[in-house]
Design a protein around this motif. Structure first.
Motif, PDB file in Angstrom:
ATOM      1  N   HIS A  32       0.806  -1.217   0.000  1.00  0.00           N
ATOM      2  CA  HIS A  32       0.000   0.000   0.000  1.00  0.00           C
ATOM      3  C   HIS A  32       0.839   1.266   0.000  1.00  0.00           C
ATOM      4  N   GLU A  33       2.157   1.133   0.218  1.00  0.00           N
ATOM      5  CA  GLU A  33       3.006   2.313   0.327  1.00  0.00           C
ATOM      6  C   GLU A  33       4.049   2.447  -0.792  1.00  0.00           C
ATOM      7  N   TYR A  34       4.409   1.341  -1.440  1.00  0.00           N
ATOM      8  CA  TYR A  34       5.486   1.362  -2.431  1.00  0.00           C
ATOM      9  C   TYR A  34       5.059   0.731  -3.752  1.00  0.00           C
ATOM     10  N   VAL A  35       5.637   1.254  -4.844  1.00  0.00           N
ATOM     11  CA  VAL A  35       5.475   0.674  -6.179  1.00  0.00           C
ATOM     12  C   VAL A  35       6.813   0.739  -6.907  1.00  0.00           C
ATOM     13  N   PHE A  36       6.968  -0.096  -7.915  1.00  0.00           N
ATOM     14  CA  PHE A  36       8.115  -0.014  -8.814  1.00  0.00           C
ATOM     15  C   PHE A  36       7.676   0.748 -10.056  1.00  0.00           C
ATOM     16  N   ILE A  37       8.509   1.703 -10.504  1.00  0.00           N
ATOM     17  CA  ILE A  37       8.194   2.481 -11.697  1.00  0.00           C
ATOM     18  C   ILE A  37       9.356   2.401 -12.684  1.00  0.00           C
ATOM     19  N   ALA A  38       9.035   2.536 -13.960  1.00  0.00           N
ATOM     20  CA  ALA A  38      10.058   2.541 -15.008  1.00  0.00           C
ATOM     21  C   ALA A  38       9.563   3.385 -16.171  1.00  0.00           C
ATOM     22  N   ASP A  39      10.522   3.973 -16.898  1.00  0.00           N
ATOM     23  CA  ASP A  39      10.169   4.753 -18.084  1.00  0.00           C
ATOM     24  C   ASP A  39      10.888   4.272 -19.335  1.00  0.00           C
ATOM     25  N   GLY A  40      11.805   3.326 -19.186  1.00  0.00           N
ATOM     26  CA  GLY A  40      12.518   2.798 -20.339  1.00  0.00           C
ATOM     27  C   GLY A  40      13.694   3.639 -20.778  1.00  0.00           C
ATOM     28  N   LYS A  41      13.906   4.770 -20.134  1.00  0.00           N
ATOM     29  CA  LYS A  41      15.013   5.653 -20.502  1.00  0.00           C
ATOM     30  C   LYS A  41      16.019   5.723 -19.362  1.00  0.00           C
ATOM     31  N   LYS A  42      15.733   6.513 -18.359  1.00  0.00           N
ATOM     32  CA  LYS A  42      16.618   6.613 -17.197  1.00  0.00           C
ATOM     33  C   LYS A  42      16.386   5.462 -16.224  1.00  0.00           C
ATOM     34  N   ARG A  43      15.138   5.064 -16.097  1.00  0.00           N
ATOM     35  CA  ARG A  43      14.780   3.938 -15.237  1.00  0.00           C
ATOM     36  C   ARG A  43      14.284   2.807 -16.112  1.00  0.00           C
ATOM     37  N   LYS A  44      15.161   1.849 -16.342  1.00  0.00           N
ATOM     38  CA  LYS A  44      14.842   0.754 -17.251  1.00  0.00           C
ATOM     39  C   LYS A  44      14.165  -0.390 -16.513  1.00  0.00           C
ATOM     40  N   LEU A  45      13.590  -1.291 -17.279  1.00  0.00           N
ATOM     41  CA  LEU A  45      12.879  -2.422 -16.704  1.00  0.00           C
ATOM     42  C   LEU A  45      13.788  -3.344 -15.903  1.00  0.00           C
ATOM     43  N   GLY A  46      15.042  -3.402 -16.270  1.00  0.00           N
ATOM     44  CA  GLY A  46      15.987  -4.240 -15.555  1.00  0.00           C
ATOM     45  C   GLY A  46      16.297  -3.725 -14.162  1.00  0.00           C
ATOM     46  N   LYS A  47      16.097  -2.431 -13.943  1.00  0.00           N
ATOM     47  CA  LYS A  47      16.364  -1.825 -12.640  1.00  0.00           C
ATOM     48  C   LYS A  47      15.332  -0.723 -12.378  1.00  0.00           C
ATOM     49  N   PRO A  48      14.075  -1.123 -12.134  1.00  0.00           N
ATOM     50  CA  PRO A  48      13.038  -0.110 -11.891  1.00  0.00           C
ATOM     51  C   PRO A  48      13.250   0.581 -10.551  1.00  0.00           C
ATOM     52  N   LYS A  49      12.638   1.732 -10.394  1.00  0.00           N
ATOM     53  CA  LYS A  49      12.767   2.543  -9.184  1.00  0.00           C
ATOM     54  C   LYS A  49      11.682   2.164  -8.192  1.00  0.00           C
ATOM     55  N   LEU A  50      12.086   1.890  -6.962  1.00  0.00           N
ATOM     56  CA  LEU A  50      11.137   1.685  -5.880  1.00  0.00           C
ATOM     57  C   LEU A  50      10.758   3.056  -5.352  1.00  0.00           C
ATOM     58  N   ASP A  78      12.337  -1.798 -23.097  1.00  0.00           N
ATOM     59  CA  ASP A  78      12.447  -0.395 -22.714  1.00  0.00           C
ATOM     60  C   ASP A  78      11.994   0.514 -23.850  1.00  0.00           C
ATOM     61  N   ALA A  79      12.291   0.127 -25.088  1.00  0.00           N
ATOM     62  CA  ALA A  79      11.876   0.926 -26.246  1.00  0.00           C
ATOM     63  C   ALA A  79      10.348   1.004 -26.324  1.00  0.00           C
ATOM     64  N   PHE A  80       9.677  -0.088 -26.022  1.00  0.00           N
ATOM     65  CA  PHE A  80       8.215  -0.098 -26.024  1.00  0.00           C
ATOM     66  C   PHE A  80       7.670   0.888 -24.992  1.00  0.00           C
ATOM     67  N   LEU A  81       8.249   0.892 -23.784  1.00  0.00           N
ATOM     68  CA  LEU A  81       7.822   1.839 -22.754  1.00  0.00           C
ATOM     69  C   LEU A  81       8.047   3.281 -23.186  1.00  0.00           C
ATOM     70  N   ARG A  82       9.204   3.550 -23.798  1.00  0.00           N
ATOM     71  CA  ARG A  82       9.510   4.912 -24.249  1.00  0.00           C
ATOM     72  C   ARG A  82       8.504   5.393 -25.282  1.00  0.00           C
ATOM     73  N   VAL A  83       8.170   4.544 -26.231  1.00  0.00           N
ATOM     74  CA  VAL A  83       7.218   4.913 -27.286  1.00  0.00           C
ATOM     75  C   VAL A  83       5.848   5.203 -26.676  1.00  0.00           C
ATOM     76  N   GLN A  84       5.401   4.349 -25.771  1.00  0.00           N
ATOM     77  CA  GLN A  84       4.085   4.531 -25.162  1.00  0.00           C
ATOM     78  C   GLN A  84       4.044   5.801 -24.304  1.00  0.00           C
ATOM     79  N   LEU A  85       5.115   6.100 -23.578  1.00  0.00           N
ATOM     80  CA  LEU A  85       5.145   7.317 -22.765  1.00  0.00           C
ATOM     81  C   LEU A  85       5.215   8.575 -23.635  1.00  0.00           C
ATOM     82  N   THR A  86       5.915   8.497 -24.755  1.00  0.00           N
ATOM     83  CA  THR A  86       5.981   9.645 -25.660  1.00  0.00           C
ATOM     84  C   THR A  86       4.596   9.968 -26.200  1.00  0.00           C
ATOM     85  N   LYS A  87       3.830   8.949 -26.545  1.00  0.00           N
ATOM     86  CA  LYS A  87       2.464   9.164 -27.027  1.00  0.00           C
ATOM     87  C   LYS A  87       1.615   9.820 -25.949  1.00  0.00           C
TER      88      LYS A  87
END
Length: 92
Positions: A32-50, A78-87
């Motif tokens: 309820h307090e934490y999530v993992f986030i990623a954007d495919g650029k600075k925060r990639k799927l291999g090392k998402p941010k808590l 990561d490229a897929f995430l970047r494209v979707q976030l750009t849209k």
């Protein structure tokens, strides 16, 4: 709690830290307090941010393509995430 309204694939914006102002996808909900986030650029799927939920501004936008790929454990790149976030960045 706020996390009851969170979903994998949801778009959020970081409100604090080095990532402040950047858009991300929620990759995994830890509790309820934490999530993992990623954007495919600075925060990639291999090392998402808590990140604490209280440090995120959430949007009522859930990308079904991202959500379905993550939940079905398909190969998400990561490229897929970047494209979707750009849209989405142009719409938000």
């Amino acid at each position: 709690m706020l996390s009851n309204n969170l979903s994998v694939g949801q778009v959020v914006r970081a409100t604090s830290g080095k990532e402040q102002g950047r858009l991300f996808f929620i990759i995994k909900i830890v509790d309820h307090e934490y999530v993992f986030i990623a954007d495919g650029k600075k925060r990639k799927l291999g090392k998402p941010k808590l990140k604490k939920v209280k440090h995120l501004k959430r949007y009522n936008v859930i990308n079904d393509d991202v959500k379905n790929k993550i939940l079905s454990e398909q190969n998400v790149t990561d490229a897929f995430l970047r494209v979707q976030l750009t849209k989405l960045n142009n719409l938000i």
